[in-house]
Scaffold this motif. Sequence first.
Motif, PDB file in Angstrom:
ATOM      1  N   THR A  36      47.596  38.004  41.402  1.00 52.76           N
ATOM      2  CA  THR A  36      45.882  37.874  40.863  1.00 52.76           C
ATOM      3  C   THR A  36      45.760  38.025  42.473  1.00 52.76           C
ATOM      4  O   THR A  36      46.436  37.273  43.546  1.00 52.76           O
ATOM      5  N   TYR A  37      44.480  38.182  42.627  1.00 56.93           N
ATOM      6  CA  TYR A  37      44.101  38.559  43.902  1.00 56.93           C
ATOM      7  C   TYR A  37      42.481  37.486  43.947  1.00 56.93           C
ATOM      8  O   TYR A  37      41.391  37.531  42.722  1.00 56.93           O
ATOM      9  N   TYR A  38      42.110  36.711  44.362  1.00 55.24           N
ATOM     10  CA  TYR A  38      40.630  36.531  44.749  1.00 55.24           C
ATOM     11  C   TYR A  38      39.975  36.094  46.293  1.00 55.24           C
ATOM     12  O   TYR A  38      40.394  35.954  47.160  1.00 55.24           O
ATOM     13  N   ALA A  39      38.221  36.312  46.206  1.00 51.82           N
ATOM     14  CA  ALA A  39      38.020  36.396  47.120  1.00 51.82           C
ATOM     15  C   ALA A  39      37.972  35.056  48.337  1.00 51.82           C
ATOM     16  O   ALA A  39      38.381  34.192  47.371  1.00 51.82           O
ATOM     17  N   ASP A  40      37.592  35.265  49.015  1.00 54.87           N
ATOM     18  CA  ASP A  40      37.309  34.120  50.022  1.00 54.87           C
ATOM     19  C   ASP A  40      36.706  33.063  49.519  1.00 54.87           C
ATOM     20  O   ASP A  40      36.801  32.047  49.240  1.00 54.87           O
ATOM     21  N   SER A  41      35.752  33.459  49.078  1.00 56.90           N
ATOM     22  CA  SER A  41      34.753  32.457  48.706  1.00 56.90           C
ATOM     23  C   SER A  41      34.788  31.955  47.652  1.00 56.90           C
ATOM     24  O   SER A  41      33.675  30.894  47.235  1.00 56.90           O
ATOM     25  N   VAL A  42      35.659  32.412  46.859  1.00 58.67           N
ATOM     26  CA  VAL A  42      35.850  31.870  45.524  1.00 58.67           C
ATOM     27  C   VAL A  42      37.256  30.860  45.097  1.00 58.67           C
ATOM     28  O   VAL A  42      37.532  30.579  44.635  1.00 58.67           O
ATOM     29  N   LYS A  43      37.848  31.591  46.300  1.00 62.01           N
ATOM     30  CA  LYS A  43      39.554  31.074  46.310  1.00 62.01           C
ATOM     31  C   LYS A  43      39.601  29.408  46.151  1.00 62.01           C
ATOM     32  O   LYS A  43      38.830  28.684  47.143  1.00 62.01           O
ATOM     33  N   GLY A  44      40.431  28.718  45.864  1.00 62.22           N
ATOM     34  CA  GLY A  44      40.084  27.113  44.927  1.00 62.22           C
ATOM     35  C   GLY A  44      39.633  26.637  44.195  1.00 62.22           C
ATOM     36  O   GLY A  44      39.960  25.327  43.742  1.00 62.22           O
ATOM     37  N   ARG A  45      38.318  27.730  43.736  1.00 59.67           N
ATOM     38  CA  ARG A  45      37.657  27.075  42.473  1.00 59.67           C
ATOM     39  C   ARG A  45      37.675  28.410  41.593  1.00 59.67           C
ATOM     40  O   ARG A  45      37.944  27.611  40.346  1.00 59.67           O
ATOM     41  N   PHE A  46      37.671  29.210  41.637  1.00 59.81           N
ATOM     42  CA  PHE A  46      37.732  30.244  40.282  1.00 59.81           C
ATOM     43  C   PHE A  46      39.176  30.650  40.332  1.00 59.81           C
ATOM     44  O   PHE A  46      40.961  31.024  40.933  1.00 59.81           O
ATOM     45  N   THR A  47      39.983  30.761  38.722  1.00 56.82           N
ATOM     46  CA  THR A  47      40.824  31.218  38.201  1.00 56.82           C
ATOM     47  C   THR A  47      41.119  32.276  36.888  1.00 56.82           C
ATOM     48  O   THR A  47      40.089  31.829  36.162  1.00 56.82           O
ATOM     49  N   VAL A  48      41.728  33.543  37.615  1.00 51.92           N
ATOM     50  CA  VAL A  48      40.988  34.806  36.372  1.00 51.92           C
ATOM     51  C   VAL A  48      43.181  34.363  35.695  1.00 51.92           C
ATOM     52  O   VAL A  48      43.832  33.915  36.396  1.00 51.92           O
ATOM     53  N   SER A  49      42.684  34.906  34.844  1.00 54.34           N
ATOM     54  CA  SER A  49      44.368  34.785  33.379  1.00 54.34           C
ATOM     55  C   SER A  49      44.185  36.075  32.565  1.00 54.34           C
ATOM     56  O   SER A  49      42.982  36.001  32.293  1.00 54.34           O
ATOM     57  N   ARG A  50      44.973  35.897  31.797  1.00 46.76           N
ATOM     58  CA  ARG A  50      45.160  37.019  30.210  1.00 46.76           C
ATOM     59  C   ARG A  50      45.579  36.725  29.572  1.00 46.76           C
ATOM     60  O   ARG A  50      46.890  35.843  29.880  1.00 46.76           O
ATOM     61  N   VAL A  51      45.251  37.425  28.628  1.00 47.15           N
ATOM     62  CA  VAL A  51      45.827  36.902  27.759  1.00 47.15           C
ATOM     63  C   VAL A  51      46.226  37.886  26.544  1.00 47.15           C
ATOM     64  O   VAL A  51      45.146  38.238  26.054  1.00 47.15           O
ATOM     65  N   THR A  52      47.455  38.998  27.016  1.00 46.00           N
ATOM     66  CA  THR A  52      47.826  40.841  26.340  1.00 46.00           C
ATOM     67  C   THR A  52      47.044  39.999  24.795  1.00 46.00           C
ATOM     68  O   THR A  52      46.430  41.006  23.710  1.00 46.00           O
ATOM     69  N   ALA A  53      47.744  39.141  24.043  1.00 45.15           N
ATOM     70  CA  ALA A  53      48.125  39.009  22.527  1.00 45.15           C
ATOM     71  C   ALA A  53      46.462  39.605  22.244  1.00 45.15           C
ATOM     72  O   ALA A  53      46.204  39.991  20.923  1.00 45.15           O
ATOM     73  N   LYS A  54      45.167  38.751  22.714  1.00 47.69           N
ATOM     74  CA  LYS A  54      44.149  38.424  22.345  1.00 47.69           C
ATOM     75  C   LYS A  54      43.565  39.742  23.134  1.00 47.69           C
ATOM     76  O   LYS A  54      42.118  39.656  22.995  1.00 47.69           O
ATOM     77  N   ASN A  55      43.924  40.267  23.728  1.00 42.95           N
ATOM     78  CA  ASN A  55      43.040  41.160  24.474  1.00 42.95           C
ATOM     79  C   ASN A  55      41.924  41.443  25.503  1.00 42.95           C
ATOM     80  O   ASN A  55      41.057  41.137  25.382  1.00 42.95           O
ATOM     81  N   THR A  56      41.895  39.820  25.821  1.00 46.33           N
ATOM     82  CA  THR A  56      40.927  39.269  26.838  1.00 46.33           C
ATOM     83  C   THR A  56      41.844  38.376  27.781  1.00 46.33           C
ATOM     84  O   THR A  56      42.313  38.239  28.793  1.00 46.33           O
ATOM     85  N   VAL A  57      40.696  38.521  29.034  1.00 45.59           N
ATOM     86  CA  VAL A  57      40.342  38.568  30.949  1.00 45.59           C
ATOM     87  C   VAL A  57      39.304  36.933  30.790  1.00 45.59           C
ATOM     88  O   VAL A  57      38.509  37.289  30.503  1.00 45.59           O
ATOM     89  N   THR A  58      39.561  35.666  31.585  1.00 44.72           N
ATOM     90  CA  THR A  58      38.846  35.223  31.243  1.00 44.72           C
ATOM     91  C   THR A  58      38.736  34.798  32.897  1.00 44.72           C
ATOM     92  O   THR A  58      39.670  35.008  33.891  1.00 44.72           O
ATOM     93  N   LEU A  59      37.708  34.253  33.291  1.00 47.81           N
ATOM     94  CA  LEU A  59      37.441  33.502  35.287  1.00 47.81           C
ATOM     95  C   LEU A  59      37.160  32.143  34.490  1.00 47.81           C
ATOM     96  O   LEU A  59      36.374  32.411  34.338  1.00 47.81           O
ATOM     97  N   GLN A  60      37.255  31.828  35.014  1.00 47.60           N
ATOM     98  CA  GLN A  60      37.720  29.661  35.433  1.00 47.60           C
ATOM     99  C   GLN A  60      37.031  29.861  36.159  1.00 47.60           C
ATOM    100  O   GLN A  60      37.389  30.078  37.375  1.00 47.60           O
ATOM    101  N   MET A  61      35.399  29.457  36.594  1.00 48.55           N
ATOM    102  CA  MET A  61      34.677  29.418  37.158  1.00 48.55           C
ATOM    103  C   MET A  61      34.439  27.368  37.381  1.00 48.55           C
ATOM    104  O   MET A  61      33.601  27.327  36.669  1.00 48.55           O
ATOM    105  N   ASN A  62      34.775  26.817  38.439  1.00 45.06           N
ATOM    106  CA  ASN A  62      34.477  25.597  38.835  1.00 45.06           C
ATOM    107  C   ASN A  62      34.027  25.376  40.265  1.00 45.06           C
ATOM    108  O   ASN A  62      33.414  26.008  41.302  1.00 45.06           O
ATOM    109  N   SER A  63      33.109  23.867  40.245  1.00 40.52           N
ATOM    110  CA  SER A  63      32.604  23.821  41.638  1.00 40.52           C
ATOM    111  C   SER A  63      31.480  24.429  42.025  1.00 40.52           C
ATOM    112  O   SER A  63      31.298  25.307  42.987  1.00 40.52           O
ATOM    113  N   LEU A  64      30.745  25.680  41.183  1.00 44.96           N
ATOM    114  CA  LEU A  64      29.948  25.800  41.134  1.00 44.96           C
ATOM    115  C   LEU A  64      28.920  25.689  42.260  1.00 44.96           C
ATOM    116  O   LEU A  64      28.332  24.363  42.667  1.00 44.96           O
ATOM    117  N   THR A  65      28.441  27.086  43.342  1.00 46.07           N
ATOM    118  CA  THR A  65      27.167  27.162  43.891  1.00 46.07           C
ATOM    119  C   THR A  65      26.410  27.635  43.748  1.00 46.07           C
ATOM    120  O   THR A  65      26.543  28.324  43.224  1.00 46.07           O
TER     121      THR A  65
END
Length: 124
Positions: free
Chosen positions: A58-87
């Motif tokens: 995985t890769y994260y831009a410095d501006s979101v590191k520690g706040r955003f999490t990217v993940s994928r579920v291959t069986a469901k053909n989905t990628v998610t982006l969990q975004m916390n502590s939004l500004t």
Amino acid sequence: QVQLAESGGGLVQAGGSLRLSCAASGRTFSRYGMGWFRQAPGKERELVAAISGSGGSTYYADSVKGRFTVSRVTAKNTVTLQMNSLTPEDTAVYYCAARTQPILTLRWYEYTYWGQGTQVTVSS
């Protein structure tokens, strides 16, 4: 041909969270490196996060590191982006993108397929 559809955007107060999802068509989803980009008015498109086909890198831009999490579920053909502590600086249209190789890339022009985008607005 791969079709991507984002969902989960909306309006949230600063400090809140949102979870974006990207649903992909096709039967070879695990072969696609995926990325989440965003573009705010008057600003250039920015890579926020990326994930390899296996999900092992995985890769994260410095501006979101520690706040955003990217993940994928291959069986469901989905990628998610969990975004916390939004500004308010996170306000943008968010796009998911797919490249036809499993290795993640930071270069926007190496992504072949793009979704329509979903608006994320963070109020102060």
